[in-house]
Design a protein around this motif. Structure first.
Motif, PDB file in Angstrom:
ATOM      1  N   SER A   1       0.824  -1.211   0.000  1.00 15.66           N
ATOM      2  CA  SER A   1       0.000   0.000   0.000  1.00 15.66           C
ATOM      3  C   SER A   1       0.853   1.254   0.000  1.00 15.66           C
ATOM      4  CB  SER A   1      -0.918  -0.005   1.226  1.00 15.66           C
ATOM      5  OG  SER A   1      -1.689   1.179   1.273  1.00 15.66           O
TER       6      SER A   1
ATOM      7  N   GLN B   1       2.389   1.631  -3.440  1.00 16.70           N
ATOM      8  CA  GLN B   1       1.397   2.119  -4.400  1.00 16.70           C
ATOM      9  C   GLN B   1       1.120   3.598  -4.199  1.00 16.70           C
ATOM     10  OE1 GLN B   1      -2.299   0.016  -4.264  1.00 16.70           O
ATOM     11  NE2 GLN B   1      -3.195   1.136  -5.961  1.00 16.70           N
ATOM     12  N   GLN B   2       1.009   4.001  -2.921  1.00 13.40           N
ATOM     13  CA  GLN B   2       0.768   5.416  -2.625  1.00 13.40           C
ATOM     14  C   GLN B   2       1.947   6.277  -3.086  1.00 13.40           C
ATOM     15  OE1 GLN B   2      -0.053   6.209   1.468  1.00 13.40           O
ATOM     16  NE2 GLN B   2      -0.468   8.384   1.144  1.00 13.40           N
TER      17      GLN B   2
ATOM     18  N   ALA C   1       4.008   5.521  -5.505  1.00 13.87           N
ATOM     19  CA  ALA C   1       3.979   5.557  -6.969  1.00 13.87           C
ATOM     20  C   ALA C   1       2.936   6.552  -7.472  1.00 13.87           C
ATOM     21  CB  ALA C   1       3.698   4.160  -7.517  1.00 13.87           C
ATOM     22  N   GLU C   2       1.760   6.543  -6.821  1.00 25.26           N
ATOM     23  CA  GLU C   2       0.717   7.484  -7.219  1.00 25.26           C
ATOM     24  C   GLU C   2       1.146   8.926  -6.968  1.00 25.26           C
ATOM     25  OE1 GLU C   2      -2.687   6.284  -5.055  1.00 25.26           O
ATOM     26  OE2 GLU C   2      -3.105   4.515  -6.306  1.00 25.26           O
ATOM     27  N   THR C   3       1.822   9.150  -5.825  1.00 30.15           N
ATOM     28  CA  THR C   3       2.309  10.500  -5.518  1.00 30.15           C
ATOM     29  C   THR C   3       3.347  10.947  -6.547  1.00 30.15           C
ATOM     30  OG1 THR C   3       1.934  10.117  -3.158  1.00 30.15           O
ATOM     31  CG2 THR C   3       3.410  11.921  -3.761  1.00 30.15           C
TER      32      THR C   3
ATOM     33  N   ALA D   1       3.646   9.820  -9.604  1.00 29.65           N
ATOM     34  CA  ALA D   1       2.976  10.031 -10.890  1.00 29.65           C
ATOM     35  C   ALA D   1       2.258  11.379 -10.917  1.00 29.65           C
ATOM     36  CB  ALA D   1       1.990   8.896 -11.161  1.00 29.65           C
ATOM     37  N   ALA D   2       1.602  11.706  -9.796  1.00 25.25           N
ATOM     38  CA  ALA D   2       0.903  12.995  -9.729  1.00 25.25           C
ATOM     39  C   ALA D   2       1.896  14.153  -9.812  1.00 25.25           C
ATOM     40  CB  ALA D   2       0.098  13.077  -8.433  1.00 25.25           C
ATOM     41  N   LYS D   3       3.041  13.999  -9.138  1.00 30.03           N
ATOM     42  CA  LYS D   3       4.060  15.046  -9.174  1.00 30.03           C
ATOM     43  C   LYS D   3       4.619  15.207 -10.579  1.00 30.03           C
ATOM     44  CE  LYS D   3       8.452  16.425  -7.081  1.00 30.03           C
ATOM     45  NZ  LYS D   3       9.520  16.033  -6.111  1.00 30.03           N
ATOM     46  N   SER D   4       4.880  14.056 -11.231  1.00 37.98           N
ATOM     47  CA  SER D   4       5.395  14.106 -12.605  1.00 37.98           C
ATOM     48  C   SER D   4       4.389  14.749 -13.551  1.00 37.98           C
ATOM     49  CB  SER D   4       5.730  12.685 -13.072  1.00 37.98           C
ATOM     50  OG  SER D   4       6.174  12.690 -14.409  1.00 37.98           O
TER      51      SER D   4
END
Length: 343
Positions: A157, A160-161, A163-165, A167-170
């Motif tokens: 978890s 994943q969090q 990675a999502e962070t 991705a959002a930053k990128s």
């Protein structure tokens, strides 16, 4: 603390009396008594959970173990209590121990034959006990595996969090970059449009201005430019712009103004000086003839003389000089361009 000595081993079969005494009788259909030789297969432990069944004569050993543990706990607790001199005695709660009768074969405290009660509760939860689990190691292993799975879920978890962070930053950085590039492109296009508009406006202004200015002669060829060096010029460099043309070609007033000089001027030959309204002096030199006189006002395009070869020259041409405010000479070609003229 006393311990039970191991049972002696014998290699001979028990006698009939011993069989009757200890219950080792055999039926009439059974064969002769054979010696039992244990092998690796016969003594291999049964894996997995199993129930502990009653063993005859084993109550004494089990009860002795429980009693020994209770005695050690009592002695240890008592020693801890007496060691604290000067302090009130510590209240110690003792576990319920089986009666002495349970230590003997046939005692009343023996576990039922099919009892599933474990000898120890280490690693067992209430749920495990309710389900009848007696394998403490298996129960502990299950708890460890469950904890490991929980920790792995937490790690997954968190990953994943993260990675999502990321991705959002990128995505945010990419959006900001695209926005910045779009703004730069729009700014460049705006500047380009402004430059084009300014250029068009300047061209229009010069076109309108050119209506009030005219080139000094026609059928010419530009030979020497402003700043050219050479020994034929007294200053060491050329101070004007030469329009080579046949002798007698008309010379025209570039702009309206007043003639301030008209006559011979040494190395310049016959020269006419036309002063414009802003104070700029235009020198027309090496003329073969002059058509105006000092103090005369002329308009744009009026003929003021003729191309010649008077003064210090190598051939017929018009030598034009521009002196803003009557001062030092500047490049006549640049000045003509600023008036919308392109000789």
């Amino acid at each position: 603390m006393a311990s039970n000595p191991p049972a002696p081993q014998t290699s001979f079969a028990p006698s009939d009396k011993q069989r009757d005494t200890f219950g080792y009788g055999r039926g009439p259909d059974e064969g002769p008594w054979e010696e039992w030789n244990p092998t690796e297969e016969s003594i291999r432990p049964v894996r997995g959970r199993h129930r502990v069944s009653k063993q005859r004569g084993g109550g004494l050993a089990r009860s002795s173990t429980v009693l020994g543990v209770g005695v050690i706990a009592a002695v240890g607790a008592g020693g801890m209590a007496t060691a604290q001199t000067g302090k009130p005695p510590v209240s110690i709660s003792m576990p319920d121990l089986p009666s002495v009768g349970s230590l003997l074969p046939g005692g009343s405290d023996e576990a039922p034959e099919d009892s599933a009660t474990p000898l120890t509760g280490a690693g067992l939860t209430t749920a495990d006990a309710a389900e009848g689990t007696t394998d403490a190691g298996e129960a502990l292993r299950a708890r460890i595996m469950q904890q490991a799975e929980t920790q792995q879920d937490q790690v997954d978890s968190a990953a994943q969090q993260a990675a999502e962070t990321a991705a959002a930053k990128s995505a945010a950085e990419q959006a900001a970059k695209e926005k910045d590039e779009a703004e730069k492109k729009a700014d460049a296009e705006k500047k380009k449009a402004e430059a084009e508009a300014k250029e068009k406006a300047e061209a229009k202004r010069l076109a309108e201005l050119a209506k009030n200015y005219a080139l000094p002669t026609s059928s010419y060829t530009l030979t020497s430019h402003f700043g050219d060096s050479g020994s034929m010029w007294s200053s060491g460099h050329h101070t004007g712009l030469d329009f080579a043309a046949p002798t007698g070609t008309p010379i025209k007033a570039i702009h309206s103004g007043t003639v301030t000089e008209a006559g011979w001027s040494g190395a310049y030959g016959y020269r006419t000086v036309l002063t414009l309204d802003d104070g700029t002096e235009l020198w027309f030199c090496h003329q073969s003839s002059i058509s105006v006189s000092a103090g005369q006002k002329v308009a744009t395009g009026d003929v003021i003389g003729r191309v010649g070869a008077t003064g210090n020259v190598t051939g017929p041409h018009l030598h034009l000089e521009v002196h803003p405010g009557g001062g030092a000479a500047i490049d006549p070609l640049a000045w003509l361009n600023s008036k919308g003229l392109n000789p």
